[in-house]
Design an enzyme around this catalytic site. Sequence first.
Site, mmCIF file in Angstrom:
data_model
loop_
_atom_site.group_PDB
_atom_site.id
_atom_site.type_symbol
_atom_site.label_atom_id
_atom_site.label_comp_id
_atom_site.label_asym_id
_atom_site.label_seq_id
_atom_site.Cartn_x
_atom_site.Cartn_y
_atom_site.Cartn_z
ATOM 1 N N GLN A 133 -7.448 -4.675 9.877
ATOM 2 C CA GLN A 133 -6.369 -4.171 10.728
ATOM 3 C C GLN A 133 -6.813 -2.962 11.546
ATOM 4 O OE1 GLN A 133 -2.187 -4.455 9.133
ATOM 5 N NE2 GLN A 133 -3.265 -4.591 7.180
ATOM 6 N N ARG A 186 2.612 -10.013 10.829
ATOM 7 C CA ARG A 186 3.925 -9.345 10.949
ATOM 8 C C ARG A 186 5.037 -10.286 10.518
ATOM 9 N NH1 ARG A 186 2.157 -5.240 9.914
ATOM 10 N NH2 ARG A 186 0.269 -6.469 9.685
ATOM 11 N N ASP A 207 -3.539 7.415 4.169
ATOM 12 C CA ASP A 207 -3.063 6.081 4.525
ATOM 13 C C ASP A 207 -3.760 5.633 5.804
ATOM 14 O OD1 ASP A 207 -1.575 3.767 4.480
ATOM 15 O OD2 ASP A 207 0.199 4.667 5.394
ATOM 16 N N GLU A 208 -3.857 4.313 6.010
ATOM 17 C CA GLU A 208 -4.452 3.731 7.223
ATOM 18 C C GLU A 208 -5.848 4.315 7.484
ATOM 19 O OE1 GLU A 208 -3.093 1.266 8.389
ATOM 20 O OE2 GLU A 208 -0.919 1.393 8.363
ATOM 21 N N LYS A 243 0.813 -1.216 0.000
ATOM 22 C CA LYS A 243 0.000 0.000 0.000
ATOM 23 C C LYS A 243 0.849 1.269 0.000
ATOM 24 C CE LYS A 243 -0.634 0.203 5.038
ATOM 25 N NZ LYS A 243 0.157 1.414 5.251
ATOM 26 N N THR A 244 1.971 1.257 0.723
ATOM 27 C CA THR A 244 2.818 2.459 0.745
ATOM 28 C C THR A 244 3.388 2.725 -0.637
ATOM 29 O OG1 THR A 244 3.388 2.020 3.055
ATOM 30 C CG2 THR A 244 4.781 3.573 1.853
#
Length: 667
Positions: free
Chosen positions: A245, A601, A214-215, A29-30
């Site tokens: 998330q 993670r 973002d997020e 996504k980044t």
Amino acid sequence: MNGLNPQQRAAVTTLDCPLLVIAGAGSGKTRVITEKIAYLIRQGTPARHIVAVTFTNKAAREMKSRVGKLADDQSLRGLTVSTFHALGLEIIRREHKSLELKAAISIFDEQDRQALLRELVRHGDHRFDPEQVDAYAARISRWKNRFVTPDRAGMLAEPGAAETAVLYEAYMRHMKAYNAVDFDDLILLPVMLFQQHADVLDEWRNQIRYLLVDEYQDTNQTQYELIKLLTGSLGKFTVVGDDDQSIYAWRGAQPENLAQLRNDFPRLKVIKLEQNYRSMGRILKAANQLIGNNPHIFEKRLWSAMGHGDPIRVLKHRDEIAEARQIAADIVHHKFRHNTRFGDYAILYRGNHQSRLFERSLREFSVPYHISGGMSFFGYTEVKDVMAYLRLLVNPDDDAAFLRIVNVPRREIGPTTLEKLGQYANRRHISLYAACFELGLEQSLPANAVQRLRRFGEHIADTADRTARGDTFKVIDELLGAIGYENWVRENSNDAKAAERKFGNVRELLDWLQRIAEKDGENRSLAETVAKAMLLDVLDRNQEDDAGDRVSLMTLHAAKGLEFPYVYLVGMEENLLPHQTSIDEDNIEEERRLAYVGITRARRDLTLSYCSHRKRYGEMIACEPSRFLAELPQDDLEWPDRQPLDPETKRERGRASLAQMRSLLSD
């Protein structure tokens, strides 16, 4: 855009409609956001009209760094990549006149906010309970995040709402008088400003012609209102998020904002990023099956082309001491066998209290470790107090420093006095310190209140003059003695040992500042020394997540956004993960999302751990394995306690421990 998959490419090149990108863990996504910024610039949108926002300074720094590799400095000039709150602060500073604030705005941190509320409660009427200050602060913060103003708060059908609304209104009134804002105001005030000043909103819409978020699943209601206001009906935005998330409901996050976009922007396009570039297939299979037990706004299923990977180990221990020791030994053995780095390993847990035994065991095995999110030295109350005194000595116009220590130790200068002082300073467009000495102040405050303020101001002025002319740090010691700061610390500590530790921090701070002042024989001024210390504090906070070659210990909340080759997710027990509070409040879904974040993670190997017994309140009690273990694909789990170690593995573990001991002795 070489290397982007079809969904990523579509997300980057879609410009003609509002866009929601559902981005699973590790799906790039980044990269999509940074590539889209570069694409917008290539398509003719000047960088100064593009804004990208996220939630942490670390994420913003990483995003800015990545964009810098995709375009030259000239084309990126004017680009804004920041946190939500940094953007809000920029709006407030530029529009301070419309908000009826002075240019030099003070920012209250959580301690400052609690201190003001405590003073308001102490000087308020009987309806306020001094034992409930934390609860008042939490409720006011929650209201701000839900875009509930003081006048609306009093009408809510919540127990104690009317009482807290009175305190809320007084708090906001005092903040305005102090020319101060708190963390929540950095979003709330811009929203109120844009709603009340259409001309100001038009200017900002012309400034921000494309917004990237973002997020997005972590946005609260006020942040969502800010996004809607800035982007208007055309919806020139791309928001990236993942409802799986969303783990910050306690902080006001509303994952339902993802669904709300469809209602507010009918032309919304949705693109899903489901290919994971981080984890092995087995880890993703476990994550998918676990999170599949939650209801979903948008269905998705992560997949990986990196191979199946090894089984997920589930370790059972007799108690938490055995758990910490075995995992420390396991890390040493694995590192010895695979020639890895300590920085490749992470131990993740539900609560901070779980770290203590792992720290002890890692130290016993001489394994370096790093605890993420620990308290900075500059975050201690006593250190902030002394730094505020020093800041005021070198800059009397520092209103935030003035407010922090004007009544520390107590000088009978209450919130009503400070509110009227603030109102007078605002009218005169001067600092709070300067206002203390103006004759006109006597028309706004009683003579005894003015006298107390001037006595404080004169003490600061005299001390500042003496530090400039004599032995700076001797004068500072005399200041702390004259105001009785050590006694103040003792009065506000739980016991003598805590008081000793706190004043030890003060001595450590002053000794360190003196070393800075005298470094290389330069004999820096107090102003130069304080500026250097504040810069080092900022750098320290910027680098606090840089673990180096050390095992990372952190909570599941702190781990979000990070990744490690080898992850140990510990304390997989009922009442711990899921947490008892969430069980009582029927909020298992967020706990499941926390476990999902922990699992995703891991890049190569994942180990889950639980105890059959754990000490609680001094008593050893039996524990049940977490329900989440039963929700994982059982064929992909490996239970070593059901399969005794073979002789070769035992020998390898012995060699690893011996090698670690030799390393310790050689060091």
